[in-house]
Structure formats: C-alpha cells, structure tokens
Design a protein around this motif. Structure first.
Motif, PDB file in Angstrom:
ATOM      1  N   PRO A 283     -38.053  15.579  -4.110  1.00  0.00           N
ATOM      2  CA  PRO A 283     -39.195  15.301  -3.229  1.00  0.00           C
ATOM      3  C   PRO A 283     -38.785  14.955  -2.017  1.00  0.00           C
ATOM      4  O   PRO A 283     -37.528  14.513  -1.709  1.00  0.00           O
ATOM      5  CB  PRO A 283     -39.724  13.948  -3.962  1.00  0.00           C
ATOM      6  N   GLU A 284     -39.553  15.418  -1.029  1.00  0.00           N
ATOM      7  CA  GLU A 284     -39.266  15.129   0.572  1.00  0.00           C
ATOM      8  C   GLU A 284     -40.570  14.563   1.130  1.00  0.00           C
ATOM      9  O   GLU A 284     -41.691  15.031   0.950  1.00  0.00           O
ATOM     10  CB  GLU A 284     -38.820  16.282   1.182  1.00  0.00           C
ATOM     11  N   THR A 285     -40.627  13.514   2.022  1.00  0.00           N
ATOM     12  CA  THR A 285     -41.714  13.109   2.789  1.00  0.00           C
ATOM     13  C   THR A 285     -41.217  13.468   4.305  1.00  0.00           C
ATOM     14  O   THR A 285     -40.295  13.418   4.648  1.00  0.00           O
ATOM     15  CB  THR A 285     -41.896  11.708   2.598  1.00  0.00           C
ATOM     16  N   SER A 286     -42.662  13.971   4.900  1.00  0.00           N
ATOM     17  CA  SER A 286     -42.276  14.412   6.209  1.00  0.00           C
ATOM     18  C   SER A 286     -43.704  13.724   6.962  1.00  0.00           C
ATOM     19  O   SER A 286     -44.613  13.828   6.410  1.00  0.00           O
ATOM     20  CB  SER A 286     -42.425  15.822   6.362  1.00  0.00           C
ATOM     21  N   GLN A 287     -43.267  13.326   8.255  1.00  0.00           N
ATOM     22  CA  GLN A 287     -44.423  12.609   8.905  1.00  0.00           C
ATOM     23  C   GLN A 287     -45.206  13.423   9.250  1.00  0.00           C
ATOM     24  O   GLN A 287     -46.676  13.158   9.345  1.00  0.00           O
ATOM     25  CB  GLN A 287     -44.147  11.809  10.174  1.00  0.00           C
ATOM     26  N   ALA A 288     -44.935  14.673   9.498  1.00  0.00           N
ATOM     27  CA  ALA A 288     -45.776  15.859  10.078  1.00  0.00           C
ATOM     28  C   ALA A 288     -46.538  16.437   8.702  1.00  0.00           C
ATOM     29  O   ALA A 288     -47.967  16.930   8.933  1.00  0.00           O
ATOM     30  CB  ALA A 288     -45.078  16.767  10.806  1.00  0.00           C
ATOM     31  N   LEU A 289     -45.988  16.696   7.774  1.00  0.00           N
ATOM     32  CA  LEU A 289     -46.251  17.576   6.720  1.00  0.00           C
ATOM     33  C   LEU A 289     -46.789  16.789   5.399  1.00  0.00           C
ATOM     34  O   LEU A 289     -47.310  17.219   4.313  1.00  0.00           O
ATOM     35  CB  LEU A 289     -45.236  18.601   6.392  1.00  0.00           C
TER      36      LEU A 289
ATOM     37  N   THR B 152     -44.110  26.230   4.498  1.00  0.00           N
ATOM     38  CA  THR B 152     -42.678  26.168   4.480  1.00  0.00           C
ATOM     39  C   THR B 152     -41.901  25.877   5.820  1.00  0.00           C
ATOM     40  O   THR B 152     -42.239  26.622   6.574  1.00  0.00           O
ATOM     41  CB  THR B 152     -42.170  27.683   4.016  1.00  0.00           C
ATOM     42  N   THR B 153     -41.141  25.168   5.764  1.00  0.00           N
ATOM     43  CA  THR B 153     -40.397  25.016   7.163  1.00  0.00           C
ATOM     44  C   THR B 153     -39.147  25.790   7.274  1.00  0.00           C
ATOM     45  O   THR B 153     -38.573  26.645   6.184  1.00  0.00           O
ATOM     46  CB  THR B 153     -39.659  23.400   7.099  1.00  0.00           C
ATOM     47  N   ALA B 154     -38.423  25.801   8.446  1.00  0.00           N
ATOM     48  CA  ALA B 154     -37.537  26.887   8.579  1.00  0.00           C
ATOM     49  C   ALA B 154     -36.200  26.586   7.801  1.00  0.00           C
ATOM     50  O   ALA B 154     -36.025  25.478   7.625  1.00  0.00           O
ATOM     51  CB  ALA B 154     -37.160  26.623  10.120  1.00  0.00           C
ATOM     52  N   PRO B 155     -35.489  27.737   7.322  1.00  0.00           N
ATOM     53  CA  PRO B 155     -34.633  27.501   6.484  1.00  0.00           C
ATOM     54  C   PRO B 155     -33.010  26.954   7.179  1.00  0.00           C
ATOM     55  O   PRO B 155     -33.273  27.329   8.376  1.00  0.00           O
ATOM     56  CB  PRO B 155     -34.320  28.739   6.022  1.00  0.00           C
TER      57      PRO B 155
ATOM     58  N   ILE C   1     -44.781  17.550  20.336  1.00  0.00           N
ATOM     59  CA  ILE C   1     -46.070  18.088  20.421  1.00  0.00           C
ATOM     60  C   ILE C   1     -46.854  16.872  21.134  1.00  0.00           C
ATOM     61  O   ILE C   1     -47.099  15.739  20.474  1.00  0.00           O
ATOM     62  CB  ILE C   1     -46.766  18.705  19.307  1.00  0.00           C
ATOM     63  N   ASN C   2     -47.462  16.977  22.165  1.00  0.00           N
ATOM     64  CA  ASN C   2     -47.990  15.949  23.153  1.00  0.00           C
ATOM     65  C   ASN C   2     -47.230  14.729  22.901  1.00  0.00           C
ATOM     66  O   ASN C   2     -47.817  13.448  22.764  1.00  0.00           O
ATOM     67  CB  ASN C   2     -49.444  15.691  22.328  1.00  0.00           C
ATOM     68  N   GLY C   3     -45.935  14.692  23.147  1.00  0.00           N
ATOM     69  CA  GLY C   3     -45.242  13.641  23.170  1.00  0.00           C
ATOM     70  C   GLY C   3     -44.546  13.375  21.956  1.00  0.00           C
ATOM     71  O   GLY C   3     -43.670  12.342  22.022  1.00  0.00           O
ATOM     72  N   ASP C   4     -45.007  13.742  20.723  1.00  0.00           N
ATOM     73  CA  ASP C   4     -44.449  13.104  19.524  1.00  0.00           C
ATOM     74  C   ASP C   4     -43.618  14.146  18.813  1.00  0.00           C
ATOM     75  O   ASP C   4     -43.963  15.389  18.940  1.00  0.00           O
ATOM     76  CB  ASP C   4     -45.924  12.892  18.355  1.00  0.00           C
ATOM     77  N   ARG C   5     -42.662  13.586  18.185  1.00  0.00           N
ATOM     78  CA  ARG C   5     -41.560  14.528  17.604  1.00  0.00           C
ATOM     79  C   ARG C   5     -42.278  15.224  16.142  1.00  0.00           C
ATOM     80  O   ARG C   5     -42.711  14.360  15.522  1.00  0.00           O
ATOM     81  CB  ARG C   5     -40.371  13.719  17.393  1.00  0.00           C
ATOM     82  N   VAL C   6     -42.404  16.308  16.279  1.00  0.00           N
ATOM     83  CA  VAL C   6     -42.557  16.739  14.720  1.00  0.00           C
ATOM     84  C   VAL C   6     -41.534  16.969  13.706  1.00  0.00           C
ATOM     85  O   VAL C   6     -40.602  17.826  13.906  1.00  0.00           O
ATOM     86  CB  VAL C   6     -43.297  18.243  15.027  1.00  0.00           C
ATOM     87  N   ASP C   7     -41.213  16.305  13.083  1.00  0.00           N
ATOM     88  CA  ASP C   7     -39.842  16.080  12.100  1.00  0.00           C
ATOM     89  C   ASP C   7     -39.609  17.613  11.618  1.00  0.00           C
ATOM     90  O   ASP C   7     -38.625  18.018  11.458  1.00  0.00           O
ATOM     91  CB  ASP C   7     -39.772  14.857  11.296  1.00  0.00           C
ATOM     92  N   ALA C   8     -40.603  18.355  11.058  1.00  0.00           N
ATOM     93  CA  ALA C   8     -40.450  19.280  10.331  1.00  0.00           C
ATOM     94  C   ALA C   8     -40.085  20.543  11.201  1.00  0.00           C
ATOM     95  O   ALA C   8     -39.932  21.548  10.932  1.00  0.00           O
ATOM     96  CB  ALA C   8     -41.615  19.667   9.496  1.00  0.00           C
ATOM     97  N   LEU C   9     -40.145  20.597  12.419  1.00  0.00           N
ATOM     98  CA  LEU C   9     -39.913  21.445  13.174  1.00  0.00           C
ATOM     99  C   LEU C   9     -38.291  21.400  13.831  1.00  0.00           C
ATOM    100  O   LEU C   9     -37.729  22.236  14.797  1.00  0.00           O
ATOM    101  CB  LEU C   9     -40.849  21.527  14.650  1.00  0.00           C
ATOM    102  N   SER C  10     -37.554  20.366  13.715  1.00  0.00           N
ATOM    103  CA  SER C  10     -36.191  20.232  14.069  1.00  0.00           C
ATOM    104  C   SER C  10     -35.364  21.209  13.515  1.00  0.00           C
ATOM    105  O   SER C  10     -35.442  21.663  12.322  1.00  0.00           O
ATOM    106  CB  SER C  10     -35.857  18.788  13.918  1.00  0.00           C
ATOM    107  N   ILE C  11     -34.282  21.706  14.622  1.00  0.00           N
ATOM    108  CA  ILE C  11     -33.371  22.585  13.854  1.00  0.00           C
ATOM    109  C   ILE C  11     -31.888  22.268  14.434  1.00  0.00           C
ATOM    110  O   ILE C  11     -31.877  21.484  15.503  1.00  0.00           O
ATOM    111  CB  ILE C  11     -33.608  23.915  14.235  1.00  0.00           C
ATOM    112  N   ILE C  12     -31.165  22.526  13.663  1.00  0.00           N
ATOM    113  CA  ILE C  12     -29.500  22.324  14.393  1.00  0.00           C
ATOM    114  C   ILE C  12     -29.152  23.670  14.851  1.00  0.00           C
ATOM    115  O   ILE C  12     -29.287  24.845  14.188  1.00  0.00           O
ATOM    116  CB  ILE C  12     -28.853  21.959  13.236  1.00  0.00           C
ATOM    117  N   VAL C  13     -28.671  23.710  16.192  1.00  0.00           N
ATOM    118  CA  VAL C  13     -28.118  24.778  16.585  1.00  0.00           C
ATOM    119  C   VAL C  13     -26.888  24.732  17.284  1.00  0.00           C
ATOM    120  O   VAL C  13     -26.443  23.512  17.708  1.00  0.00           O
ATOM    121  CB  VAL C  13     -29.311  25.396  17.886  1.00  0.00           C
TER     122      VAL C  13
END
Ligand code: GTP
Length: 595
Positions: free
Chosen positions: A328-334, A365-368, A487-499
């Motif tokens: 299980p996972e909880t995301s603020q955004a999703l 689905t979030t980015a792999p 997005i509009n100043g709020d971090r969307v956790d499910a969109l974060s990536i490591i690069v």
C-alpha cells in the motif's frame, strides 16, 4: 515414461515460435483446421494484440513417430521478451530438452543467447532449428555459423524448416523423439509435483500446472502443498491438449494441471512442491530462484472506491506472477494506492493493462523508478523505491544507483547509433567483438536510464535490428538529485523524479514544457514549476480558458461538437483532481518523453 518428451521452444520475439507450435498441433491432429485459425499457445487477448507470449503455457499432444510408437509431447511455451527471462527459466525446469528456433534471415539475437545459456546450464538437450527458410533473405549457412560462434553449440545437424509452409516440421518431431531424453524420476516413490504455474479461475479456484517429478497424482485423493502443509482433496487432474482433457492420474514425467478446490489466492505458489498427504515426500523439489523486481511505480485507482478491488486484482495477478510485488502507498496527490515492483517496463505495462482490461479498473500510474540506496548523514542506509520518499538534500551523504551490464548484438551498419545512444545514457563501453556481419558490444549503464525508454530508442536507432539483454551488476555512487514539480505552488508528490545532476536542468525545463502541454486549461491560470530543493529551475503557465470547450464551435456542426465532448469525457476518465487543477495520466508519464 520412456514415451514422454518434455520440451520448450526458445526463440527471439517474432522468430516463429508460436507458428511452429501450431504446426506441431496440426501435424499431431490435436486440433481441427478451424480451431487452428487462431494461434493457441498465446491464449490471452492481450497477448494476441501485442503479438508476444507473456505467460508460459503448456500443451500435451500425441505423436505417432516413424518407429510406429506413440509419444506424448509436452510443449512448454516460453516468452521471448527480456523482461520475462525468469519465466523462461521456470518453464525450463519442467523440460528435458529445448528447441532453439532462429529466424533464417535475422540470425541469432542476444535474447536467444541468454535463454539458450539458461537451458544449457539446466542440462537440457538443445536442438537448433532454423526457421523461415522460405524467405528470400534466408541464409541458413550464415545462421548455423552464428549459432556455433555465438551460442557455442554444434549446429551442423540443425534442421532448416518453414513453420509457415510446414517444410521440415516432421523432421523436427522425429529429432525430438531421437535426441531429447525421456524424463527421469521414481514412479514408485512418494509424490513430488513441481508447480510451474498457478492461476485463478473464477469457477475452479486455483488451477496449477505441474510437472510430476516422482510418484503419481490421482484425482480423488488428498494432496499436500509442502510450503504451507495444507491438505486438499484433488478434484480434477488433466492435460491441455490444448483443450482441458480430464484424466484419472498424472504419472511420473508428465506435465498437466491439477484442481483441488484451493480458494485462497496464495494457496499454491509457483515453485512450490505438491505431495500426497498419506505418504508425504520429505524434501521439496529445488525451487526456482526468487526474482527481484527492479522497476517501481505507484498504481492508484482514479475512483477511490475501487481501492479494495485493486488490492484483490493485484493479489490474483501475483499468484502466477511471482515477480510482481506490491504494497500500500498513500500519496497526497493521488490518495490510496499501491507501490508496485516490476521486472521492467513491458512487465509494468502488461500488468497495468491486465488490471484495466480483465478487472475493469481505471488507474493512474506514476513514472517508473529504480531502487536507490541512500546513505544518510546519520549513517543509516535506506532503500528508496519512491522519489517522494528521498530524504531532504542536507540529510543525504551518498546516493547509490543500480548499474546493469547490457549485451547488445547489432549489425555493423548500426553500430555507431548504438554507441551514441549508450553514451547519451551515461554508458561505459566494456567490450566489443565482431562476429561475421554482427557486432557483440557490451556496456555498463545506469538502470534508471535503461528502464525508461532505452528499448524503444535502441529499436528505432537500429531499425529494429539490435537485440539486447541485461543483468544487474552493482550499486554505484552517483551525483543524483530530486526534481519536484509544483502546481500553483504545491508540490505534487507523485510527480517527483530522481535524475542525474548534469541532466537536471534540461529535464526540469523539458518536464515543465511537457506539463504545460498535457495539463488541460482550467478556469484559472495554472503555474507549473520544476524545482530542486528550494531552487526553481523552470516555470511555465497554463493560461485560463472557459470550461465549455464546445462554446467555440458556434452551434453548427453537431458531430464535431459531440466528438469534442467525447474527447473531453475520455480525457476526464484518467484525471486526478489536485486542488482546483485536474491532472491527467499523461502528466505522470511526462518524464518518459523527456528522458
Ligand atoms: P512471440 O510470441 O512474440 O515470441 O513471437 P513468435 O516467436 O511466437 O513468432 P510468431 O510465431 O508469432 O511469428 C512471427 C511472424 O513470423 C508471424 O507473422 C508469422 O506468420 C511469421 N512466420 C513464422 N514462421 C514463418 C516461416 O517459416 N516463414 C515465414 N515467411 N514467416 C513465418
């Protein structure tokens, strides 16, 4: 037992494995011509559409050989894609031999080599078969030479066949009788049956495909699942011919199915051993090696009330797909969903499609991402499979990323493109060898660069002629950062990536641009920012628009209006409300387009 032959067909995708298997069925008259109209070994819809074999399947057929005797052939199908290597190895456990099918025009490909080496390691008798000799571009002599040079087995007796016309197929069946050994095992010993595959049938409960290693498995007697020590009454055993054919007993060496009213989803795990309850075996058949998922993504139901259905569907899929992991996972955004682990991108796409198609779920689905190992300044080591869980920058000492060793086989004329691609993906060349017209080249590459789009890029860089196989080698320290999207100043956790730090600027800008394209216009301006820590590296704005998109059609063409509405509805299906902004599925995958 002397008259049983268990074998697999090893082939690269599209080299003709399914067509050949269908020919065998036809020659053995297992099916009528009408039934032959569809390829039978690829039974799932999805497989047919994608044209690849996903789940290992088996078919038992009777073959009357030239020596006048009747043989039972069990063909265990194996998938050909690099993501599904583990299924190849587990199918091979049930076999004494394998056909190595190579396309006479394409020649040997990296994946075939990997699978063939697995077969040789498992002591299987490997018979080379050169297929598609009807093609004008067929060059069987060159392919024989390639098999000897690259795979390292004697190909002088390799059969040249056409699965399409049927030429040479009879000879293959004769070679199977002659060269593939009959199964060994102790018919009088206590039952040991290896579970090769299990799946959930809505009417029957759990159905397992088993190979009888020792003893006999009778319908109407009690059996025990060795790992759980639970006993079950066997209600049915049989063979797939390919239709389900009930029999009274499965004997030593046979491959068939068993139904025992097992209702709990993990009641008969793949790799486990079945024995008889009144005379149990003491040891299990050595199981398959446990495979670890390497690619992770979040799966979230669009409609929050589907959460329990998603859990149940994942549990059912996992039964015969031990490589699928989820928690299980909880995301603020999703909201509520699951963090799922996959073998690779194709595996992920297939799981996602099966959940949607077979279980009617509508998912985001979030980015792999791969698993990073993080050493914190407190001296702790964390395994991070979710970018939003990466500790803040000032608490990180070192980030280690997984590195793979990639073997690529490519015709000489495309070599330059392959090297350019691998360099761009932060690759380090390890070796290069010319083999006739082909070049075998190996690289070490960060896995994160490979899971995203490497396979597609490789295909287009070589017009489909390169083949590729990879293994995990180690974790290596690397200069990585987390890129967040606001997005509009709020971090969307499910969109974060490591690069990688060197690519962060370019990625950030491309990502913000892509977001701007995919996020539909709303009632207000939407600000999109890409940030590293508190540093904003890119900014875009989606301008406000009136919500009624049909307004601009000025009455007039009603079909056009309807189309627009349909399109809007379709888009809505896979949207998540984030504050006042609707984020579509495409936004979560945007990173795939900017990699
Ligand atoms: P996956 O299931 O994706 O692993 O592929 P496969 O290896 O099972 O290949 P499949 O049998 O689906 O064949 C791939 C394509 O090659 C199909 O379009 C077949 O019709 C074609 N094909 C197979 N055998 C022959 C042959 O002997 N000659 C010619 N000309 N075409 C063939």
């Amino acid at each position: 037992m002397d008259h049983i032959r268990n074998f697999s067909i090893i082939a690269h995708i599209d080299h003709g494995k399914s067509t050949l298997a269908d020919r065998f069925l036809q020659l053995c008259e297992a099916l009528t011509d009408r039934e032959m109209s569809a390829q039978v070994l690829d039974s799932m819809d999805l497989e047919r559409e994608r044209g690849i074999t996903i789940k290992a399947q088996s078919v038992s057929i009777k073959y009357k050989a030239d020596d006048g005797q009747e043989y039972q052939f069990n063909i265990i199908d194996t998938p050909g894609h690099v993501d599904f290597n583990y299924e190849v190895s587990r199918s091979l456990y049930a076999c004494e031999g394998a056909l190595l099918v190579v396309d006479a025009a394409q020649g040997v490909e990296a994946q075939t080599v990997a699978n063939c080496l697995t077969a040789i390691e498992q002591n299987l008798e490997v018979l080379p078969v050169i297929n598609k000799i009807d093609l004008p571009a067929a060059d069987p002599e060159r392919v024989k030479q390639e098999i000897e040079e690259i795979v390292g087995i004697d190909a002088s007796e390799a059969l040249c066949v056409s699965a399409k016309t049927g030429q040479g197929v009879h000879e293959i069946l004769e070679q199977i009788v002659k060269y593939i050994p009959a199964p060994k095992g102790d018919p009088a010993g206590p039952l040991k049956a290896l579970i090769i595959d299990s799946w959930f049938d809505n009417y029957l409960g759990v159905v397992s495909l088993v190979k009888i290693v020792d003893g006999e498995l009778f319908a109407g007697r009690k059996m025990r699942v060795m790992s759980t020590a639970h006993d079950y009454m066997v209600s049915e055993v049989g063979l797939f011919t390919p239709k389900r054919l009930k029999v009274d007993v499965l004997r030593t060496g046979q491959v068939g199915y068993v139904v025992a009213g097992i209702k709990e989803i993990d009641g008969a795990p793949v790799g486990d051993t079945l024995t008889q309850s009144d005379r149990p075996a003491t040891e299990r058949v050595p199981g398959f090696k446990q495979i670890k998922p390497r690619v992770f993504a979040g799966l979230f139901p669009v409609d929050a009330s589907d959460y329990e259905d998603l859990r149940e569907a994942l549990a059912k899929l996992r039964l015969n797909d031990s490589a699928l992991h989820y928690e299980p996972e909880t995301s603020q955004a999703l909201g509520f969903g699951f963090r799922c682990g996959f073998l690779g991108m194709l595996h992920m796409e297939i799981v996602q499609e099966r959940l949607e198609r077979e279980y009617g779920l509508n998912l985001i689905t979030t980015a792999p991402t791969v698993i990073y190992e993080v050493l914190t300044s407190k001296g702790e080591t964390l395994q991070v499979d979710n970018p939003s869980r990466l500790p803040p920058l000032d608490q990180i000492e070192i980030i280690y990323e997984p590195i793979i060793h990639a073997d690529i086989l490519v015709p000489q004329e495309h070599l330059g493109n392959v090297i350019t691609l691998c360099m761009e993906k932060r690759g380090v060349q390890k070796s290069m060898q010319y083999l006739g017209n082909q070049v075998a080249i190996s690289f070490e590459l960060p896995m994160s660069e490979v899971v995203v789009d490497f396979f597609d890029r490789l295909k287009s860089a070589t017009r489909g002629y390169a083949s590729f196989d990879y293994n995990f080698v180690r974790n290596q320290a690397s200069n990585l950062v987390k890129l967040d999207v606001l997005i509009n100043g709020d971090r969307v956790d499910a969109l974060s990536i490591i690069v990688h730090k060197d690519k962060a600027q370019i990625h950030g800008r491309a990502l913000a641009e892509k977001m701007k394209e995919v996020i539909p216009r709303q009632m207000y301006d939407v600000a999109i920012q890409a940030t590293i820590g508190s540093h904003v590296i890119a900014r875009e704005t989606v301008k406000a628009l009136r919500k009624n998109v049909t307004a601009k059609c000025y009455g007039g063409d009603i079909t056009r209006k309807r189309k627009l509405l349909e399109k809007q509805k379709e888009g809505k299906r896979r949207m998540k409300q984030f504050g006042t902004v609707e984020i579509p599925q495409a936004a979560f995958m945007a990173i795939l387009d900017v990699g």
